[in-house]
Design a protein around this motif. Structure first.
Motif, PDB file in Angstrom:
ATOM      1  N   CYS A 122     -12.347   3.305  -1.210  1.00 19.76           N
ATOM      2  CA  CYS A 122     -11.146   2.618  -0.723  1.00 19.76           C
ATOM      3  C   CYS A 122     -10.563   3.449   0.415  1.00 19.76           C
ATOM      4  O   CYS A 122     -10.331   4.644   0.255  1.00 19.76           O
ATOM      5  N   PRO A 123     -10.344   2.843   1.584  1.00 16.03           N
ATOM      6  CA  PRO A 123      -9.823   3.617   2.715  1.00 16.03           C
ATOM      7  C   PRO A 123      -8.388   4.085   2.494  1.00 16.03           C
ATOM      8  O   PRO A 123      -7.922   4.985   3.178  1.00 16.03           O
ATOM      9  N   THR A 124      -7.693   3.501   1.524  1.00 17.43           N
ATOM     10  CA  THR A 124      -6.300   3.881   1.273  1.00 17.43           C
ATOM     11  C   THR A 124      -6.185   5.033   0.280  1.00 17.43           C
ATOM     12  O   THR A 124      -5.564   6.042   0.562  1.00 17.43           O
ATOM     13  N   CYS A 125      -6.811   4.870  -0.905  1.00 18.82           N
ATOM     14  CA  CYS A 125      -6.640   5.898  -1.938  1.00 18.82           C
ATOM     15  C   CYS A 125      -7.892   6.729  -2.174  1.00 18.82           C
ATOM     16  O   CYS A 125      -7.853   7.713  -2.900  1.00 18.82           O
ATOM     17  N   GLY A 126      -9.014   6.341  -1.582  1.00 19.83           N
ATOM     18  CA  GLY A 126     -10.235   7.119  -1.721  1.00 19.83           C
ATOM     19  C   GLY A 126     -11.003   6.871  -3.006  1.00 19.83           C
ATOM     20  O   GLY A 126     -11.990   7.541  -3.276  1.00 19.83           O
ATOM     21  N   ALA A 127     -10.556   5.898  -3.828  1.00 16.08           N
ATOM     22  CA  ALA A 127     -11.243   5.604  -5.088  1.00 16.08           C
ATOM     23  C   ALA A 127     -12.636   5.027  -4.812  1.00 16.08           C
ATOM     24  O   ALA A 127     -12.837   4.320  -3.823  1.00 16.08           O
ATOM     25  N   ASP A 128     -13.582   5.378  -5.686  1.00 11.82           N
ATOM     26  CA  ASP A 128     -14.933   4.836  -5.569  1.00 11.82           C
ATOM     27  C   ASP A 128     -14.893   3.407  -6.114  1.00 11.82           C
ATOM     28  O   ASP A 128     -14.721   3.187  -7.310  1.00 11.82           O
ATOM     29  N   ARG A 129     -15.051   2.453  -5.254  1.00 17.72           N
ATOM     30  CA  ARG A 129     -14.943   1.048  -5.656  1.00 17.72           C
ATOM     31  C   ARG A 129     -16.105   0.575  -6.526  1.00 17.72           C
ATOM     32  O   ARG A 129     -16.042  -0.519  -7.095  1.00 17.72           O
ATOM     33  N   ASN A 130     -17.157   1.381  -6.627  1.00 12.64           N
ATOM     34  CA  ASN A 130     -18.250   1.027  -7.526  1.00 12.64           C
ATOM     35  C   ASN A 130     -17.837   1.274  -8.976  1.00 12.64           C
ATOM     36  O   ASN A 130     -18.383   0.691  -9.890  1.00 12.64           O
ATOM     37  N   GLU A 131     -16.887   2.209  -9.162  1.00 15.47           N
ATOM     38  CA  GLU A 131     -16.504   2.603 -10.512  1.00 15.47           C
ATOM     39  C   GLU A 131     -15.150   2.067 -10.943  1.00 15.47           C
ATOM     40  O   GLU A 131     -14.961   1.717 -12.090  1.00 15.47           O
ATOM     41  N   THR A 132     -14.207   2.036 -10.029  1.00 18.66           N
ATOM     42  CA  THR A 132     -12.870   1.559 -10.391  1.00 18.66           C
ATOM     43  C   THR A 132     -12.369   0.554  -9.367  1.00 18.66           C
ATOM     44  O   THR A 132     -12.689   0.648  -8.187  1.00 18.66           O
ATOM     45  N   ALA A 133     -11.589  -0.401  -9.858  1.00 16.92           N
ATOM     46  CA  ALA A 133     -10.932  -1.336  -8.958  1.00 16.92           C
ATOM     47  C   ALA A 133      -9.521  -0.786  -8.785  1.00 16.92           C
ATOM     48  O   ALA A 133      -8.734  -0.792  -9.725  1.00 16.92           O
ATOM     49  N   CYS A 134      -9.227  -0.229  -7.638  1.00 15.51           N
ATOM     50  CA  CYS A 134      -7.895   0.342  -7.429  1.00 15.51           C
ATOM     51  C   CYS A 134      -6.910  -0.790  -7.137  1.00 15.51           C
ATOM     52  O   CYS A 134      -7.304  -1.920  -6.875  1.00 15.51           O
ATOM     53  N   SER A 135      -5.645  -0.449  -7.156  1.00 14.78           N
ATOM     54  CA  SER A 135      -4.639  -1.509  -6.973  1.00 14.78           C
ATOM     55  C   SER A 135      -4.124  -1.579  -5.532  1.00 14.78           C
ATOM     56  O   SER A 135      -3.100  -2.199  -5.272  1.00 14.78           O
ATOM     57  N   CYS A 136      -4.838  -0.936  -4.625  1.00 10.82           N
ATOM     58  CA  CYS A 136      -4.411  -0.977  -3.232  1.00 10.82           C
ATOM     59  C   CYS A 136      -4.580  -2.389  -2.689  1.00 10.82           C
ATOM     60  O   CYS A 136      -5.468  -3.116  -3.102  1.00 10.82           O
ATOM     61  N   GLU A 137      -3.731  -2.741  -1.747  1.00  9.52           N
ATOM     62  CA  GLU A 137      -3.849  -4.059  -1.135  1.00  9.52           C
ATOM     63  C   GLU A 137      -5.003  -4.036  -0.154  1.00  9.52           C
ATOM     64  O   GLU A 137      -5.372  -2.981   0.345  1.00  9.52           O
ATOM     65  N   GLU A 138      -5.536  -5.204   0.131  1.00  3.84           N
ATOM     66  CA  GLU A 138      -6.638  -5.294   1.089  1.00  3.84           C
ATOM     67  C   GLU A 138      -6.161  -4.744   2.432  1.00  3.84           C
ATOM     68  O   GLU A 138      -5.162  -5.213   2.970  1.00  3.84           O
ATOM     69  N   PRO A 139      -6.819  -3.740   2.949  1.00  5.12           N
ATOM     70  CA  PRO A 139      -6.345  -3.129   4.196  1.00  5.12           C
ATOM     71  C   PRO A 139      -6.329  -4.087   5.383  1.00  5.12           C
ATOM     72  O   PRO A 139      -5.491  -3.967   6.249  1.00  5.12           O
ATOM     73  N   THR A 140      -7.224  -5.065   5.394  1.00  3.35           N
ATOM     74  CA  THR A 140      -7.281  -5.992   6.528  1.00  3.35           C
ATOM     75  C   THR A 140      -6.019  -6.846   6.575  1.00  3.35           C
ATOM     76  O   THR A 140      -5.360  -6.917   7.604  1.00  3.35           O
ATOM     77  N   ALA A 141      -5.661  -7.435   5.421  1.00  2.00           N
ATOM     78  CA  ALA A 141      -4.479  -8.283   5.359  1.00  2.00           C
ATOM     79  C   ALA A 141      -3.243  -7.434   5.645  1.00  2.00           C
ATOM     80  O   ALA A 141      -2.363  -7.822   6.412  1.00  2.00           O
ATOM     81  N   ASP A 142      -3.220  -6.261   5.034  1.00  3.46           N
ATOM     82  CA  ASP A 142      -2.118  -5.325   5.167  1.00  3.46           C
ATOM     83  C   ASP A 142      -1.823  -4.993   6.632  1.00  3.46           C
ATOM     84  O   ASP A 142      -0.701  -5.117   7.094  1.00  3.46           O
TER      85      ASP A 142
END
Ligand SMILES: [Zn+2]
Ligand SMILES: [Zn+2]
Length: 178
Positions: A140-160
């Protein structure tokens, strides 16, 4: 390693060695480590040149282009080259022909240096964009979470970023005077 071609005329030259190469020498940041390299081959005399056949096998560790996770990859490659000795008196036209011909290596003098051949193969075996799996979701470009393992709660950066740009534009248009 240097091979004396004069001696190859008498009998084929064989080698079988284990090499270690520092990954930094290849200048690919995605290459994390290189295991011991099994490097063996043979050079034989094939009038008027020499024929080189070699094989490399080793393990390389690359970082995934999207999630940076290390990928351990067993790697193997075969090399076949026709070695032609270029004499100082050789015609220039002949030289150009060899350069264009794939799999032909021109050497000057009577020795063959195998190091550049080995290094070229290591270079060729590094993929352009290594992936841990074809569908790697990356970080995730916002929080750095590995999206293969966790779904973070950051908003979609494109829409944001689109909303942010719109808000900035709106406030600029509404700003009284300059
Ligand atoms: Zn990945
Ligand atoms: Zn996130």
């Amino acid at each position: 390693m240097q091979i004396w071609l004069d001696q190859v005329r008498e009998e084929p030259f064989n080698w079988d060695e284990t090499r270690s190469v520092a990954p930094e020498t290849l200048e690919h940041p995605e290459l994390i480590s290189l295991g011991p390299i099994e490097w063996k081959g043979q050079v034989t005399f094939v009038d008027p040149g020499y024929y080189l056949r070699a094989r490399l096998s080793y393990e390389q560790t690359l970082s995934c282009d999207r999630c940076l996770k290390p990928i351990v990859e067993p790697t193997e490659s075969d090399v076949e080259l026709l070695i032609l000795v270029e004499h100082a008196s050789g015609a220039a036209g002949e030289h150009e022909l060899h350069e264009k011909d794939l799999g032909v290596l021109s050497v000057q003098g009577e020795t063959l240096e195998t190091e550049p051949i080995l290094m070229e193969q290591l270079e060729l075996n590094i993929p352009m964009k290594p992936l841990c799996r074809p569908d790697c979701k990356g970080l995730c470009p916002t929080c750095g979470a590995d999206r293969n393992e966790t779904a973070c709660s950051c908003e979609e950066p494109t829409a944001d970023s689109r909303w942010a740009a719109l808000a900035a534009l709106k406030s600029r248009l509404e700003a009284p005077g300059r």
